[in-house]
Write a protein that holds these residues in place. Sequence first.
Motif, PDB file in Angstrom:
ATOM      1  N   MET A   1       0.852  -1.184   0.000  1.00 44.90           N
ATOM      2  CA  MET A   1       0.000   0.000   0.000  1.00 44.90           C
ATOM      3  C   MET A   1       0.899   1.249   0.000  1.00 44.90           C
ATOM      4  N   THR A   2       0.630   2.127  -0.939  1.00 43.56           N
ATOM      5  CA  THR A   2       1.460   3.326  -1.065  1.00 43.56           C
ATOM      6  C   THR A   2       1.115   4.334   0.023  1.00 43.56           C
ATOM      7  N   ASP A   3       2.052   5.253   0.219  1.00 40.19           N
ATOM      8  CA  ASP A   3       1.816   6.291   1.226  1.00 40.19           C
ATOM      9  C   ASP A   3       0.609   7.141   0.877  1.00 40.19           C
ATOM     10  N   LYS A   4       0.419   7.369  -0.426  1.00 40.67           N
ATOM     11  CA  LYS A   4      -0.709   8.193  -0.851  1.00 40.67           C
ATOM     12  C   LYS A   4      -2.042   7.502  -0.550  1.00 40.67           C
ATOM     13  N   THR A   5      -2.085   6.188  -0.810  1.00 39.10           N
ATOM     14  CA  THR A   5      -3.312   5.429  -0.515  1.00 39.10           C
ATOM     15  C   THR A   5      -3.600   5.414   0.977  1.00 39.10           C
ATOM     16  N   LEU A   6      -2.535   5.211   1.778  1.00 41.74           N
ATOM     17  CA  LEU A   6      -2.704   5.204   3.221  1.00 41.74           C
ATOM     18  C   LEU A   6      -3.192   6.561   3.727  1.00 41.74           C
ATOM     19  N   GLU A   7      -2.691   7.618   3.163  1.00 39.95           N
ATOM     20  CA  GLU A   7      -3.114   8.958   3.553  1.00 39.95           C
ATOM     21  C   GLU A   7      -4.579   9.197   3.223  1.00 39.95           C
ATOM     22  N   MET A   8      -5.015   8.692   2.033  1.00 35.37           N
ATOM     23  CA  MET A   8      -6.419   8.842   1.643  1.00 35.37           C
ATOM     24  C   MET A   8      -7.341   8.060   2.591  1.00 35.37           C
ATOM     25  N   LEU A   9      -6.904   6.843   2.937  1.00 35.49           N
ATOM     26  CA  LEU A   9      -7.721   6.027   3.840  1.00 35.49           C
ATOM     27  C   LEU A   9      -7.832   6.665   5.220  1.00 35.49           C
ATOM     28  N   THR A  10      -6.712   7.211   5.676  1.00 25.89           N
ATOM     29  CA  THR A  10      -6.708   7.871   6.987  1.00 25.89           C
ATOM     30  C   THR A  10      -7.632   9.076   6.990  1.00 25.89           C
ATOM     31  N   GLU A  11      -7.603   9.851   5.906  1.00 28.82           N
ATOM     32  CA  GLU A  11      -8.461  11.024   5.800  1.00 28.82           C
ATOM     33  C   GLU A  11      -9.935  10.630   5.799  1.00 28.82           C
ATOM     34  N   LYS A  12     -10.283   9.573   5.063  1.00 27.59           N
ATOM     35  CA  LYS A  12     -11.677   9.111   5.028  1.00 27.59           C
ATOM     36  C   LYS A  12     -12.120   8.582   6.383  1.00 27.59           C
ATOM     37  N   LEU A  13     -11.199   7.885   7.068  1.00 26.07           N
ATOM     38  CA  LEU A  13     -11.535   7.358   8.384  1.00 26.07           C
ATOM     39  C   LEU A  13     -11.779   8.489   9.376  1.00 26.07           C
ATOM     40  N   ASP A  14     -10.967   9.536   9.293  1.00 25.29           N
ATOM     41  CA  ASP A  14     -11.160  10.688  10.174  1.00 25.29           C
ATOM     42  C   ASP A  14     -12.504  11.349   9.931  1.00 25.29           C
ATOM     43  N   ARG A  15     -12.883  11.473   8.647  1.00 27.93           N
ATOM     44  CA  ARG A  15     -14.183  12.074   8.328  1.00 27.93           C
ATOM     45  C   ARG A  15     -15.325  11.206   8.848  1.00 27.93           C
ATOM     46  N   LEU A  16     -15.162   9.875   8.711  1.00 28.82           N
ATOM     47  CA  LEU A  16     -16.199   8.958   9.194  1.00 28.82           C
ATOM     48  C   LEU A  16     -16.352   9.063  10.709  1.00 28.82           C
ATOM     49  N   ILE A  17     -15.244   9.128  11.414  1.00 32.53           N
ATOM     50  CA  ILE A  17     -15.293   9.264  12.878  1.00 32.53           C
ATOM     51  C   ILE A  17     -15.970  10.568  13.265  1.00 32.53           C
ATOM     52  N   ASP A  18     -15.691  11.645  12.528  1.00 32.53           N
ATOM     53  CA  ASP A  18     -16.296  12.938  12.822  1.00 32.53           C
ATOM     54  C   ASP A  18     -17.803  12.891  12.629  1.00 32.53           C
ATOM     55  N   VAL A  19     -18.257  12.241  11.543  1.00 36.67           N
ATOM     56  CA  VAL A  19     -19.694  12.129  11.273  1.00 36.67           C
ATOM     57  C   VAL A  19     -20.385  11.321  12.359  1.00 36.67           C
ATOM     58  N   VAL A  20     -19.798  10.179  12.730  1.00 36.99           N
ATOM     59  CA  VAL A  20     -20.396   9.327  13.761  1.00 36.99           C
ATOM     60  C   VAL A  20     -20.462  10.060  15.098  1.00 36.99           C
ATOM     61  N   SER A  21     -19.418  10.831  15.405  1.00 43.04           N
ATOM     62  CA  SER A  21     -19.388  11.581  16.667  1.00 43.04           C
ATOM     63  C   SER A  21     -20.508  12.600  16.729  1.00 43.04           C
ATOM     64  N   ARG A  22     -20.791  13.249  15.578  1.00 41.42           N
ATOM     65  CA  ARG A  22     -21.847  14.247  15.559  1.00 41.42           C
ATOM     66  C   ARG A  22     -23.232  13.617  15.628  1.00 41.42           C
ATOM     67  N   LEU A  23     -23.369  12.374  15.149  1.00 38.45           N
ATOM     68  CA  LEU A  23     -24.653  11.681  15.207  1.00 38.45           C
ATOM     69  C   LEU A  23     -24.956  11.159  16.601  1.00 38.45           C
ATOM     70  N   ALA A  24     -23.935  10.853  17.364  1.00 30.67           N
ATOM     71  CA  ALA A  24     -24.137  10.305  18.705  1.00 30.67           C
ATOM     72  C   ALA A  24     -24.725  11.366  19.623  1.00 30.67           C
ATOM     73  N   PRO A  25     -25.614  10.965  20.530  1.00 32.36           N
ATOM     74  CA  PRO A  25     -26.193  11.949  21.460  1.00 32.36           C
ATOM     75  C   PRO A  25     -25.118  12.488  22.389  1.00 32.36           C
ATOM     76  N   PRO A  26     -25.233  13.757  22.784  1.00 30.71           N
ATOM     77  CA  PRO A  26     -24.236  14.328  23.687  1.00 30.71           C
ATOM     78  C   PRO A  26     -24.281  13.672  25.056  1.00 30.71           C
ATOM     79  N   GLN A  27     -23.146  13.616  25.703  1.00 25.58           N
ATOM     80  CA  GLN A  27     -23.088  13.051  27.045  1.00 25.58           C
ATOM     81  C   GLN A  27     -23.870  13.944  28.011  1.00 25.58           C
TER      82      GLN A  27
END
Length: 292
Positions: A1-27
């Motif tokens: 896996m190239t560095d560029k591919t890994l960087e793209m996957l990391t960026e998508k994962l960060d966006r996914l985590i951000d979306v899920v965090s906003r969907l979760a009810p606040p503590q």
Amino acid sequence: MTDKTLEMLTEKLDRLIDVVSRLAPPQPKPADLAAADCFVWSAEQAALEPVERVNRVDIGLIRGVERVRDILIDNTERFAKGLPANNVLLWGARGMGKSSLVKAVHASINATRPDDAAPLKLVEIHREDIDTLPRLMTQLKSAPYRFILFCDDLSFDHDDTSYKSLKAALEGGVEGRPANVIFYATSNRRHLLPRDMIDNERSTAINPGEAVEEKVSLSDRFGLWLGFHKCSQDDYLEMINAYAGYHGLDVDPEQLRAEALEWATTRGGRSGRVAWQFTQDLAGRLGKPLRD
């Protein structure tokens, strides 16, 4: 896996985590239990909402139920002092002051507590939120207060299994009921479940006795059953006189009696609720505000 591919996957994962965090009810924020003596449990927010002004009457105005009043006061006083006390089911006729008595007893206990004693807290949980009772108890068990959990008009309909959560939370769970929590409920039904539901279990179950026992045993989790019955004419008139005197409604006694009886006749019965409704009507006609 190239560095560029890994960087793209990391960026998508960060966006996914951000979306899920906003969907979760606040503590939920920790409740400020010192802010009030009464709270309402908001199951959706998993939070205790303070009640600034409690809808209740003075305990001296609750008439016709002196015996059950004294039993409830005694049980609540023992609980407030850290002594053994029972869960309580107040059941019976509509409008005879079941919920009013719970709130009045709570206020009375706090009014007479020693200056160095922490106030007793009253927390109302709505019938439809009973299945969240374990979560509520988890929040309360470590608090430096003692709590009456109060559910008004508690009953269960067909195919409603949330009564099992109540059974476990009251006595049957691994932890059991926290030592600083007691449960008071009002209901028109002594066994909390409709009779035809119990009869249906008896007729269709392989072992009818066990099926019925499963449902009826819910009421057994309440150590005290306090019955409220329809009031007599004398009790009804005593309620009217007490309300009129407390609120300063100056009416000729014979006129008050005649109007109160006529009001009960038009309502088709006598109860504490009917007496209070008559009092409100009388005060309105006299142009006098009612005391808080």
